[in-house]
Scaffold this motif. Structure first.
Motif, PDB file in Angstrom:
ATOM      1  N   ARG A 604      39.472  16.730  37.379  1.00  0.00           N
ATOM      2  CA  ARG A 604      38.856  16.920  38.699  1.00  0.00           C
ATOM      3  C   ARG A 604      38.785  18.393  39.111  1.00  0.00           C
ATOM      4  N   ASP A 605      39.433  19.273  38.363  1.00  0.00           N
ATOM      5  CA  ASP A 605      39.497  20.694  38.709  1.00  0.00           C
ATOM      6  C   ASP A 605      38.163  21.364  38.351  1.00  0.00           C
ATOM      7  N   GLU A 606      37.455  21.874  39.370  1.00  0.00           N
ATOM      8  CA  GLU A 606      36.154  22.487  39.111  1.00  0.00           C
ATOM      9  C   GLU A 606      36.278  23.785  38.329  1.00  0.00           C
ATOM     10  N   THR A 607      37.439  24.469  38.411  1.00  0.00           N
ATOM     11  CA  THR A 607      37.611  25.726  37.682  1.00  0.00           C
ATOM     12  C   THR A 607      37.758  25.502  36.173  1.00  0.00           C
ATOM     13  N   ARG A 608      38.062  24.273  35.752  1.00  0.00           N
ATOM     14  CA  ARG A 608      38.213  23.963  34.334  1.00  0.00           C
ATOM     15  C   ARG A 608      37.123  23.018  33.838  1.00  0.00           C
ATOM     16  N   ARG A 609      36.109  22.796  34.645  1.00  0.00           N
ATOM     17  CA  ARG A 609      35.054  21.858  34.263  1.00  0.00           C
ATOM     18  C   ARG A 609      34.294  22.325  33.021  1.00  0.00           C
ATOM     19  N   ASN A 610      34.110  23.638  32.893  1.00  0.00           N
ATOM     20  CA  ASN A 610      33.353  24.143  31.742  1.00  0.00           C
ATOM     21  C   ASN A 610      34.117  23.985  30.429  1.00  0.00           C
ATOM     22  N   GLU A 611      35.391  23.542  30.489  1.00  0.00           N
ATOM     23  CA  GLU A 611      36.148  23.307  29.267  1.00  0.00           C
ATOM     24  C   GLU A 611      35.778  21.980  28.612  1.00  0.00           C
ATOM     25  N   TRP A 612      35.225  21.026  29.396  1.00  0.00           N
ATOM     26  CA  TRP A 612      34.849  19.741  28.802  1.00  0.00           C
ATOM     27  C   TRP A 612      33.387  19.365  29.059  1.00  0.00           C
ATOM     28  N   GLU A 613      32.787  19.877  30.126  1.00  0.00           N
ATOM     29  CA  GLU A 613      31.401  19.530  30.457  1.00  0.00           C
ATOM     30  C   GLU A 613      30.447  20.302  29.553  1.00  0.00           C
ATOM     31  N   ILE A 614      29.586  19.587  28.859  1.00  0.00           N
ATOM     32  CA  ILE A 614      28.681  20.223  27.891  1.00  0.00           C
ATOM     33  C   ILE A 614      27.665  21.124  28.592  1.00  0.00           C
ATOM     34  N   ILE A 615      27.145  20.673  29.745  1.00  0.00           N
ATOM     35  CA  ILE A 615      26.094  21.445  30.413  1.00  0.00           C
ATOM     36  C   ILE A 615      26.660  22.525  31.326  1.00  0.00           C
ATOM     37  N   ALA A 616      27.997  22.648  31.404  1.00  0.00           N
ATOM     38  CA  ALA A 616      28.597  23.628  32.313  1.00  0.00           C
ATOM     39  C   ALA A 616      29.158  24.827  31.569  1.00  0.00           C
ATOM     40  N   ASN A 617      28.711  25.045  30.347  1.00  0.00           N
ATOM     41  CA  ASN A 617      29.271  26.138  29.555  1.00  0.00           C
ATOM     42  C   ASN A 617      28.531  27.449  29.730  1.00  0.00           C
ATOM     43  N   GLN A 640      29.647  20.409  43.926  1.00  0.00           N
ATOM     44  CA  GLN A 640      29.825  21.543  43.033  1.00  0.00           C
ATOM     45  C   GLN A 640      28.463  22.056  42.568  1.00  0.00           C
ATOM     46  N   ALA A 641      28.400  23.353  42.359  1.00  0.00           N
ATOM     47  CA  ALA A 641      27.168  23.996  41.883  1.00  0.00           C
ATOM     48  C   ALA A 641      27.443  24.674  40.549  1.00  0.00           C
ATOM     49  N   MET A 642      26.495  24.533  39.602  1.00  0.00           N
ATOM     50  CA  MET A 642      26.631  25.154  38.285  1.00  0.00           C
ATOM     51  C   MET A 642      25.256  25.588  37.795  1.00  0.00           C
ATOM     52  N   LYS A 643      25.264  26.430  36.797  1.00  0.00           N
ATOM     53  CA  LYS A 643      24.038  26.919  36.193  1.00  0.00           C
ATOM     54  C   LYS A 643      23.720  26.121  34.939  1.00  0.00           C
ATOM     55  N   GLN A 644      22.462  25.730  34.790  1.00  0.00           N
ATOM     56  CA  GLN A 644      21.997  25.038  33.599  1.00  0.00           C
ATOM     57  C   GLN A 644      20.601  25.550  33.258  1.00  0.00           C
ATOM     58  N   VAL A 649      22.237  23.566  39.495  1.00  0.00           N
ATOM     59  CA  VAL A 649      22.410  22.112  39.507  1.00  0.00           C
ATOM     60  C   VAL A 649      23.574  21.777  40.418  1.00  0.00           C
ATOM     61  N   TRP A 650      23.358  20.788  41.308  1.00  0.00           N
ATOM     62  CA  TRP A 650      24.421  20.327  42.198  1.00  0.00           C
ATOM     63  C   TRP A 650      24.994  19.015  41.670  1.00  0.00           C
ATOM     64  N   ILE A 651      26.321  18.933  41.746  1.00  0.00           N
ATOM     65  CA  ILE A 651      27.048  17.758  41.282  1.00  0.00           C
ATOM     66  C   ILE A 651      27.854  17.184  42.457  1.00  0.00           C
ATOM     67  N   LEU A 652      27.688  15.906  42.721  1.00  0.00           N
ATOM     68  CA  LEU A 652      28.517  15.201  43.699  1.00  0.00           C
ATOM     69  C   LEU A 652      29.656  14.527  42.944  1.00  0.00           C
ATOM     70  N   GLN A 653      30.896  14.822  43.337  1.00  0.00           N
ATOM     71  CA  GLN A 653      32.066  14.291  42.634  1.00  0.00           C
ATOM     72  C   GLN A 653      32.989  13.586  43.621  1.00  0.00           C
ATOM     73  N   ASP A 654      33.460  12.401  43.228  1.00  0.00           N
ATOM     74  CA  ASP A 654      34.396  11.614  44.030  1.00  0.00           C
ATOM     75  C   ASP A 654      35.625  11.329  43.174  1.00  0.00           C
ATOM     76  N   SER A 655      36.779  11.807  43.606  1.00  0.00           N
ATOM     77  CA  SER A 655      38.027  11.592  42.860  1.00  0.00           C
ATOM     78  C   SER A 655      38.971  10.730  43.685  1.00  0.00           C
ATOM     79  N   CYS A 656      39.580   9.746  43.024  1.00  0.00           N
ATOM     80  CA  CYS A 656      40.524   8.824  43.673  1.00  0.00           C
ATOM     81  C   CYS A 656      41.747   8.692  42.780  1.00  0.00           C
TER      82      CYS A 656
END
Length: 766
Positions: A604-617, A640-644, A649-656
């Protein structure tokens, strides 16, 4: 030791010499060589009435010197009723020998047995619940308070721990026997699958590389078989009216008649459905209510608390004795397994609202979206008294799921009863009926279960949840066997934590005073509600797409890294909540040697998303908005906002998250539509296709284990069961057929994401 001495003792002299002294009596020497041995023979004596009484023995000669041989290890061994009778017989022999030696003035002082009073036992029980292993200081203080010797207190605690240990061992043996039977059944089924050489789910022949690609004709046949099965079940539930011209009316009473008349009419109309008379239905729910109340309020020995996990274990010997249960297990062909659990907690919802949610099938399903895939009220036996629903009786259906297609769902029919116990306490009772179960071929049976709800101040309620279910044995994959068999998947604790999480979400949805440090990026209250509503719809859509319900037909394939992948596809023709066209869903479940909470925090950590998300590298991910929806800051909705490819690109994230289950659900959203929702516009027309992760603890630390006083034996964290799910739109035209390229694309997406997670967490395969 006693058996050893008996086998080596010399025969008794039939004509004893009256002038012989004690030193010449070999029998006495062999039986009691020292006072310390006679002390070790004292323990737990079981009386003729079946109860266990604790005795503490102290010799007068030992009290003066602090217990004789203080350096000896003081181990207390529990003695069964057979051994205790033998001990008493030797004590009698020793007493006779002492009388014969009275002339020599070497008579030993006889032991004094002390029977604890009820007050003493109550005080020691109270300390035992807080500290099963009291230290020397605690024992000294308690012995002074109760007027006992410190060794008596020590022995009592040792005996009590031994008793608890025996109960847990019996429970563990029962689980091991069930596990052995499951393994045998699974081995048999796997042999049949290998022989047939086809998919075990749908019968479609597998290709050479293990990938199954269903054709349109095969998909229609599968769907037709599913609808036919559901139609047959529905006909069975409504009483098989095929031989009648028309089904009986639900109720013929007019609104002006009294409550008793309404109850009589509604029950009469439903007698044919369940195969019971009106009085029998009322009797069943009343008996189930009494059992639920006792199960919710009962203490030791009915419920025994595990030292390792803190959860309570039902003592089935006491249960059968307390409730006089007949035909405890169902006669299913493959056998059955019984799960029983209890939990309690305080929720942020007032009692009337909570009762209304339980009695409405749709609202009940919305409260537990991750656990209930389907819910319906089949028929109403009694509507209850007005708005309060007091006395309501209704027949309900539920399909229970785990957030993975690997584990089959549980279908259960049951009668739900709502009853007011006192002015501020209500009971919601669930119980299955034998006659109905025989008609619909159900594989799960609810014994009296439900919850006791007590009204508290300021809109709070205390809930005691009891879950008691018997299910037909089914093949559970090794990956999920522990968490299912221990009751963590469908137990009371999971229901309780999910209820608390959903009640917190409702409170934060309506709150107007959320601190700005916890929520930022959305300026208005209307915008906050709009974003939370959109996130809730996205998460429920993800839960619906992820489970093993017959909404989908799952086909098995093999990933690039060798793991099994489940693939399903569907056509969206008119649902505005997701994109129109052909949607392909791929799911992979795997065990990782990472604690549940650590894995959730990483994903759920947006600062580490680019470690697993293919389009967030292509660069860092930035949080635009953060909306907290619970006391745990892990329960939040973020934008969240990222470059692709040089586009934003905007991402809506829901963590529970809770102790039993965590999810991270996300989806790309149109920027203009998202900005409109942030201002407070209705988000119902925003099409969204979610993907995400489901994280479960593997249940290793919850296995029943023996009592241990060593802290290092209780610090096992265990790993996690991770489910990765991706949904992609393969075509905007619902008429277009799936291509092999689509399967390859989603396979690559899942495999690469898993490999990136393993690399980031340093848990690659050796």
């Amino acid at each position: 030791m006693l058996i050893h001495m008996m086998s080596h003792k010399p025969p008794l002299n039939p004509t004893p010499n009256p002038n012989s002294n004690q030193s010449q009596n070999p029998t006495t020497k062999n039986l009691f060589p020292s006072p310390a041995l006679s002390l070790s023979l004292a323990g737990i004596f079981r009386h003729g009435d079946g109860t266990s009484k604790n005795y503490a023995d102290v010799e007068e000669g030992d009290e003066a010197n602090g217990g004789g041989n203080s350096g000896r290890r003081e181990d207390i061994t529990e003695i069964s009723s057979e051994n205790s009778a033998l001990v008493r017989s030797y004590n009698d022999i020793a007493a006779d020998d002492d009388d014969d030696d009275a002339d020599d003035n070497k008579k030993k002082k006889r032991k004094k047995y002390h029977r604890h009073t009820l007050d003493q036992i109550r005080e020691m029980e109270a300390l035992f619940k807080e500290s099963p292993h009291p230290d020397e200081k605690q024992r000294q203080e308690l012995s002074k308070k109760l007027g006992l010797h410190p060794r008596q207190v020590k022995f009592w605690f040792q005996n009590r721990r031994t008793q608890i240990k025996a109960i847990q061992e019996r429970h563990e043996n029962s689980l091991l026997r069930r596990e052995m039977n499951r393994l045998r059944d699974e081995n048999k089924a796997m042999r049949e699958i290998i022989t047939k050489g086809a998919c075990p789910n749908c019968g479609v022949p597998a290709s050479a590389n293990g990938t199954i690609i269903p054709s349109d004709v095969q998909q229609l046949r599968i769907e037709n078989a599913r609808l036919k099965s559901e139609n047959e079940k529905l006909l069975a539930v409504i009483g098989k009216y095929a031989s009648s011209e028309s089904p009986p009316a639900r109720s013929t009473c007019s609104p002006g008649e009294d409550q008793a008349g309404n109850m009589k009419c509604s029950l009469d109309s439903c007698c044919s459905i369940v195969g019971l008379e009106r009085s029998q239905i009322v009797g069943i729910v009343n008996k189930a209510t009494e059992e639920l109340i006792k199960m919710a309020t009962g203490e030791d020995p009915l419920w025994v608390k595990s030292f390792e996990t803190g959860r309570e274990i039902l003592n089935y010997d006491e249960y059968l004795k307390e409730f006089s249960v007949e035909n405890f297990t169902k006669n299913w062909p493959n056998g059955s397994s019984v799960e029983a659990s209890r939990d309690s907690g305080v929720v942020f919802m007032d009692l009337p609202t909570l009762v209304h949610h339980f009695m409405d099938a749709n609202q009940w399903q919305e409260m537990f979206p991750c656990m209930i895939s389907k819910a319906a009220t089949v028929d109403v036996f009694n509507t209850g008294e007005g708005v309060s629903k007091n006395g309501a009786i209704q027949l309900m259906f539920a399909e229970l799921q785990m957030l993975t297609p690997v584990v089959a769902t549980r279908e259960v029919y049951f009668v739900r009863h709502c009853k007011q116990i006192t002015a501020d306490k209500w009971a919601i009772v669930d119980v299955s009926i034998d006659k109905l179960e025989n008609n619909i071929d159900a594989r799960c049976y609810k014994r009296p279960s439900g919850c006791i709800i007590e009204d508290k101040s300021n809109g709070h309620s205390k809930v005691i949840w009891v879950e008691h279910m018997e299910c037909q044995k089914s093949l559970v994959p090794n990956l999920y066997r522990t968490i299912v068999n221990t009751g963590l998947a469908f137990g009371a604790g999971h229901w309780m934590k999910t209820l608390q999480l959903q009640c917190e979400r409702l409170v934060f949805f309506m709150a107007t005073n959320v601190p700005s440090k916890d929520s930022y990026g959305v300026a208005t209250l209307a915008g906050r509600k709009s974003i939370l509503k959109l996130a809730q719809r996205m998460t429920r859509s993800f839960y619906r797409a992820l489970g093993a319900s017959n909404y989908h037909t799952w086909n098995k394939a093999t990933s690039k890294t060798g793991e099994d992948i489940r693939i399903a596809w569907r056509k969206n023709l008119n649902d505005p909540g997701e994109p129109l066209g052909v949607v392909l869903c791929a799911v992979l479940s795997i065990w990782l040697p990472v604690p549940h909470q650590n894995l959730f925090d990483f994903l759920r950590d947006e600062t580490r998303r680019n470690e697993w998300e293919i389009i967030a590298n292509e660069g860092p991910v930035q949080n635009i908005a953060n909306l907290v929806k619970g006391q745990d800051h892990g329960n939040a909705v973020t934008i969240q906002a990222m470059k692709q490819k040089e586009k934003s690109v905007w991402i809506l994230q829901d963590s529970c998250t809770n102790a039993y289950e965590s999810t991270v659900v996300y989806a790309p959203v149109d920027i203009n539509s998202m900005q409109s929702a942030m201002t407070g516009c209705d988000p119902s027309d925003i099409a969204i296709l979610p993907s995400g992760f489901s994280i479960l603890p593997d249940g290793v630390e919850s296995r029943p284990s023996l009592i241990s006083s060593r802290s290092e034996d209780k610090s096992t964290e265990g790993g996690s069961l991770l489910t990765i799910a991706f949904q992609i739109l393969t075509s905007n035209s619902p008429a277009e057929r799936l291509s092999m390229e689509s399967f390859e694309s989603v396979n690559t997406l899942v495999s690469c994401t898993l490999q990136n997670i393993k690399t980031a967490l340093k848990c690659e395969d050796d």
